[in-house]
Design an enzyme around this catalytic site. Structure first.
Site, mmCIF file in Angstrom:
data_model
loop_
_atom_site.group_PDB
_atom_site.id
_atom_site.type_symbol
_atom_site.label_atom_id
_atom_site.label_comp_id
_atom_site.label_asym_id
_atom_site.label_seq_id
_atom_site.Cartn_x
_atom_site.Cartn_y
_atom_site.Cartn_z
ATOM 1 N N ASP A 64 -32.559 -12.088 -3.215
ATOM 2 C CA ASP A 64 -31.840 -10.823 -3.329
ATOM 3 C C ASP A 64 -32.745 -9.675 -3.779
ATOM 4 O O ASP A 64 -32.357 -8.514 -3.682
ATOM 5 C CB ASP A 64 -30.650 -10.965 -4.288
ATOM 6 C CG ASP A 64 -29.562 -11.871 -3.699
ATOM 7 O OD1 ASP A 64 -29.781 -12.428 -2.614
ATOM 8 O OD2 ASP A 64 -28.499 -12.027 -4.336
ATOM 9 N N GLY A 108 -31.977 22.664 29.745
ATOM 10 C CA GLY A 108 -31.105 23.082 30.833
ATOM 11 C C GLY A 108 -31.788 23.114 32.193
ATOM 12 O O GLY A 108 -31.336 22.501 33.153
ATOM 13 N N LEU A 109 -32.934 23.812 32.288
ATOM 14 C CA LEU A 109 -33.575 23.964 33.599
ATOM 15 C C LEU A 109 -34.188 22.652 34.054
ATOM 16 O O LEU A 109 -34.204 22.352 35.236
ATOM 17 C CB LEU A 109 -34.635 25.069 33.536
ATOM 18 C CG LEU A 109 -34.027 26.469 33.474
ATOM 19 C CD1 LEU A 109 -35.114 27.518 33.384
ATOM 20 C CD2 LEU A 109 -33.136 26.731 34.693
ATOM 21 N N ASP A 137 -28.776 30.079 26.847
ATOM 22 C CA ASP A 137 -29.399 28.775 27.069
ATOM 23 C C ASP A 137 -28.437 27.632 26.780
ATOM 24 O O ASP A 137 -28.515 26.565 27.385
ATOM 25 C CB ASP A 137 -30.631 28.661 26.171
ATOM 26 C CG ASP A 137 -31.383 27.375 26.424
ATOM 27 O OD1 ASP A 137 -31.994 27.260 27.491
ATOM 28 O OD2 ASP A 137 -31.316 26.475 25.561
#
Lengths: 424, 501
Positions: free
Chosen positions: B36, B411-412, B276
């Protein structure tokens, strides 16, 4: 003792060195941790821990470094209703095993691994394994061993696992070499080639990479250990007729040379035949190790007990790199297995067992240049200004043999190298 | 017995460790076997704490079981007191310690140590880590908090409750919230458990009210302080811009202050509105974590970034009701589970384009080739970043915008991928280019609708992989609704026109 004479040492040597025995808080993993490398080594085996949430948490935290989408280990977590007797534990286990094998029909070997809770409640996993095997054979063999922290420390889990495999090994009357202890696959391949060059070709490795390929053992088997923590495995193999070859462990150029020579001697092969076979790799190893000598020569080192590799590693670091061991802690000292390494050790305190607070006090007082310790202690000691090497890496990296000797030295040199680079 | 591959929470004594490790002057004597002690590395390695957790383990072995493990416990407790000289001590057992029934509470009391000794009952076979943390914190507060002396000052004061060791971004949330409270003119009496000593706990009642940052940890303690000392506590978790605004309103009401007129200091609203970010609009996200973070992230994802939440779940059963309500509001089925395999199944079924989860969902997402951000414990070493990165308050909202958007394709880039599907270095299996050249696994799911024609199946393959699952599902729904048995290329495009975004 000069190195080559070690091969002719009487069996009783190595026993006269005083050892400090301690009994207090142990700061070491339990034997379950061995699953982390064993489940990668035996590629069609699955390890099912029968334990608590703590066991499951240990595995993913200790192995937290291991990112597998679906590892070949899991935990059957014991719940309140199992303990209260509301559910029959063996029925529950049958259900979990069935569920598991349905999901992973590719599994050829299933280990039921005992834990602290399962040991304390005396859940008989060997019996369960036998009963379940009757249903699952020949597709899947089921074995049981204990990795519990009340009985095993860290690498002893592998000892316990391999011991459970011994009865399944085929019998042979042939003279063969059996190498026991998990090593990297690449190291096994190197060793096989070197032994072939020496003239030993009937070789088996325990554990094998697949469940159906476990090596054979018999009265003419010569057993050579690759790992020092296999006391119980040795006993079980000796009971099947194997004879253990006494040798230092194959760490470093010298250790590896002596290890190969000891095997050759046991097979009655002349040492002159060994020399040409190992000369080139030995020289490579010496050169690779020498690169780190400037960093490590004269530096002091302190080992906290962890993997049982401490004694052979201290031998390597002192004899081949000039380090000065201050204390060599080991969780358990098997004098028979480690005798040859013990004989080559310089003067240093050897301690067995642990009382972590006392040992930390000794370590702080000694201010070693490098401290080898477990993950729980490493960052706190670094923060106090000590340089550390995590011991677990020594079990997880290919460090055996000639070609890895330089890598092994580098593991110890890197923390010191880092200190000399950092200007922050 | 439960078959478990990965577990979201550790055992309850690890929760107790998270409390004592965060505190000062406290020590935990734990009746437990040596294995432990692994729990230490959670703090020293994963969180990179520079001190060992203040925990003494008795590390009993099999050979002790026949003998006197009780004596072993008492010796460990006595030695721990002598060595560490704590101001207070908690005592208890781990799962194995619980089974040997040595009664740590009684044994520790019998030692008559000159400090408060707080016994813990943490049933390991029923409860888990967060419950253990909450219970431990409550027990400590209950044992040590003293009644309020007469107040002299006029400035409103509060305590901050909840930040502890190994929490997801607790360190930085605390800094952010402290500065927010100080801007509001509210003094901080005590922060607990993080950094608090037993003496600090004893003066919790001096504050006018409590700020609860993590209900999973501090809920029971806050309830107790309310009942015992009449301290009210805040209920809003300030994650995201809107929740932070509401948090400020709630705090001002608790403190009797006017809500400041000008308080918006996050870039998130503008970033989300900037052109964007249209590529984020409607992206499907699957959210899983502890209840606090899962609920808060669902709100941020929907209201503040414009994502579509396609799945919401938690492993915190204690807060299942809240998560169910939020899921109903989002129109998704709630997932209350700590079964890793079940969660993996739900993620595959939901076809998300982004997974917000824990370290475990990171595994799942990696396997499915989906982008993922970690938003909740359990976490790994990389989720304790060196930089300041809270998720609470206005700065936290900035951090969230970045961390939720970063794993996605720009995005692009996404458009170009759609235009030139067979580009040899820029195709289905390409990772977002800013995340390096790693090859991702194909997240193919086996078709469950038999009626695809070969041509339609081929056409489907031309659709970028990250929307392919969605296209497949939409088309099949479309076909099923119209009783179309065989899906042709025509059906595919009919469905596209029908569902088109």
């Amino acid at each position: 003792m000069s190195a080559l004479n070690i091969l002719n040492r009487p069996a009783s040597a190595g026993c006269d060195r005083p050892v400090l025995r301690e009994r207090g808080q142990h700061e070491v993993f339990c034997g379950l941790t061995g699953i982390v490398w064993l489940h990668r080594k035996i590629q069609d085996a699955f390890f099912l821990i029968v334990g608590s949430r703590t066991c499951a948490h240990l595995m993913q935290s200790a192995a937290g470094v291991m990112i597998f989408a679906e590892p070949r280990f899991a935990t059957a977590i014991i719940e309140e209703r199992d303990l209260a007797g509301l559910a029959d534990m063996h029925d529950e286990l049958d259900r979990v095993v069935t569920q598991l094998l349905e999901r992973r029909p590719d599994i050829k070997l299933l280990f039921l691994v005992g834990s602290c809770p399962s040991e304390v409640i005396k859940l008989d996993l060997s019996r369960a394994a036998e009963r379940l095997s009757q249903k699952t054979l020949p597709q899947t063999r089921i074995l049981a061993y204990t990795g519990s922290g009340i009985e095993t420390t860290f690498t002893q889990g592998e000892d316990s696992c391999l011991t459970s495999l011994v009865p399944t090994m085929p019998t042979t009357q042939d003279k063969n070499l059996l190498i026991a202890g998990t090593m990297a696959d690449v190291v096994e391949d190197q060793f096989r080639a070197l032994f072939a060059a020496i003239g030993i070709t009937n070789i088996g490795f325990l554990p094998a990479r697949h469940a159906g390929e476990m090596p054979a053992v018999g009265p003419n088997t010569q057993l050579l250990l690759a790992q020092p923590f296999l006391g119980e495995t040795v006993k079980a193999l000796e009971a099947r007729g194997a004879t253990r070859i006494d040798a230092p462990f194959p760490f470093g150029a010298e250790g590896s040379e002596l290890w190969f020579r000891a095997a050759a001697k046991a097979f009655g092969i002349a040492q002159e035949r060994v020399t040409p076979a190992i000369e080139a790799p030995r020289e490579r190893a010496r050169r690779a190790v020498a690169r780190h000598r400037d960093t490590l020569d004269g530096k002091s080192i302190f080992f906290f007990p962890d993997s049982q590799l401490e004694i052979p590693l201290a031998r390597f670091l002192s004899r081949e790199l000039g380090m000065r061991p201050l204390e060599i802690g080991t969780p358990y000292l098997h004098r028979g297995i480690l005798g040859a390494d013990m004989d080559l050790l310089p003067d240093a305190l050897v301690s067995e067992g642990q009382d972590v607070d006392r040992q930390l006090a000794r370590c702080r007082a000694e201010k070693p240049d490098l401290t080898v310790c477990g993950l729980g202690l490493a960052n706190p000691l670094e923060a106090e200004g000590l340089r550390t090497k995590w011991s677990i890496e020594l079990v997880f990296s290919p460090v055996h043999g000639f070609e890895q000797a330089g890598d092994l030295a580098e593991l110890f040199a890197r923390p010191l190298e880092r200190t000399s680079r950092l200007r922050v | 017995m439960q078959l478990t591959l990965w577990t979201y929470e550790g055992p309850p004594h690890v929760g107790a460790m998270r409390i004592v490790t965060a505190m000062r002057g406290m020590h935990y004597v734990l009746h437990a076997p040596q294995g432990d002690t692994y729990a230490d590395l959670l703090f020293t390695m994963i969180e990179r704490r520079s001190k060992r957790p203040p925990v003494t383990y008795t590390t009993f072995q099999a050979r002790d079981l026949g003998g006197d493990t009780a004596e072993l416990f008492q010796r460990a407790a006595r030695d721990a007191y002598e060595t560490f000289k704590p101001e207070a001590m908690i005592v208890g057992a781990s799962c194995t310690g619980e089974l040997i029934q040595d009664d740590p509470a009684g044994l520790a009391t019998a030692l008559n140590l000159p400090i408060p000794v707080i016994p813990l009952e943490l049933p390991s076979y029923q409860k888990k880590e967060n419950w253990g943390a909450a219970e431990t914190f409550y027990r400590i507060v209950r044992a040590l908090a003293q009644p309020k002396p007469p107040r002299s000052g006029t400035h409103p004061t509060c305590n901050i409750l909840g930040p502890c060791a190994l929490g997801f971004r607790h360190r930085d949330d605390l800094k952010e919230i402290k500065s927010l409270l100080s801007d509001l003119g509210i003094a901080i009496n005590v922060v607990a458990p993080e950094g608090a000593s037993p003496a600090d706990i004893s003066r919790l009642a001096d504050a006018d009210f409590n700020v609860v940052l993590y209900t999973e940890i501090a809920g029971p303690a806050a309830e107790f302080l309310k009942k015992q000392f009449g301290q009210n506590f805040s209920k809003t978790i300030p994650i995201g811009v809107n929740a932070t605004r509401e948090f400020i309103e709630e705090i001002c009401a608790l403190a009797g202050l006017a809500v400041p007129v000008e308080m918006d200091a996050s870039r998130l609203p503008w970033y989300s509105r900037s052109v964007d970010s249209t590529y984020l609009t409607g992206k499907r996200v699957f959210i899983f974590g502890d209840a606090t973070h899962a609920l808060a992230m669902a709100r941020v994802a929907r209201e503040e970034i414009g994502f579509t939440v396609c799945g919401l779940g938690t492993y915190t059963r204690e807060f299942a009701r809240e998560v169910r309500a939020a899921a109903a509001d989002l129109g998704v089925a709630p997932l209350i589970s700590d079964d890793y395999l079940e969660i993996e199944k739900a993620i595959i079924a939901a076809q998300p384009e982004l997974v917000l989860g824990t370290q475990m969902e990171r595994h799942i997402a990696k396997r499915l080739g989906l982008p993922c951000a970690v938003i909740s414990a359990p976490v790994h070493v990389q989720d304790f970043p060196a930089r300041f990165s809270p998720v609470m308050g206005f700065e936290g909202a900035n951090v969230l915008f970045d961390s939720l958007v970063h794993p996605l394709m720009m995005g692009l880039e996404e458009h170009l991928l759609g235009l030139f599907r067979d580009d040899f270095e820029f195709n289905d299996q390409a990772a977002p280019s800013h995340l390096g050249p790693s090859k991702q696994a194909q997240p193919e799911t086996p078709p469950d609708f038999a009626g695809w024609t070969v041509e339609a199946e081929k056409e489907l393959k031309k659709i970028p992989f990250f929307v392919r699952g969605k296209a497949r599902r939409n088309t099949e729904t479309f076909a099923r609704e119209r009783g179309i048995a065989s899906i042709s290329v025509e059906t595919l495009y009919d469905a596209k026109a029908h569902f088109g975004r």
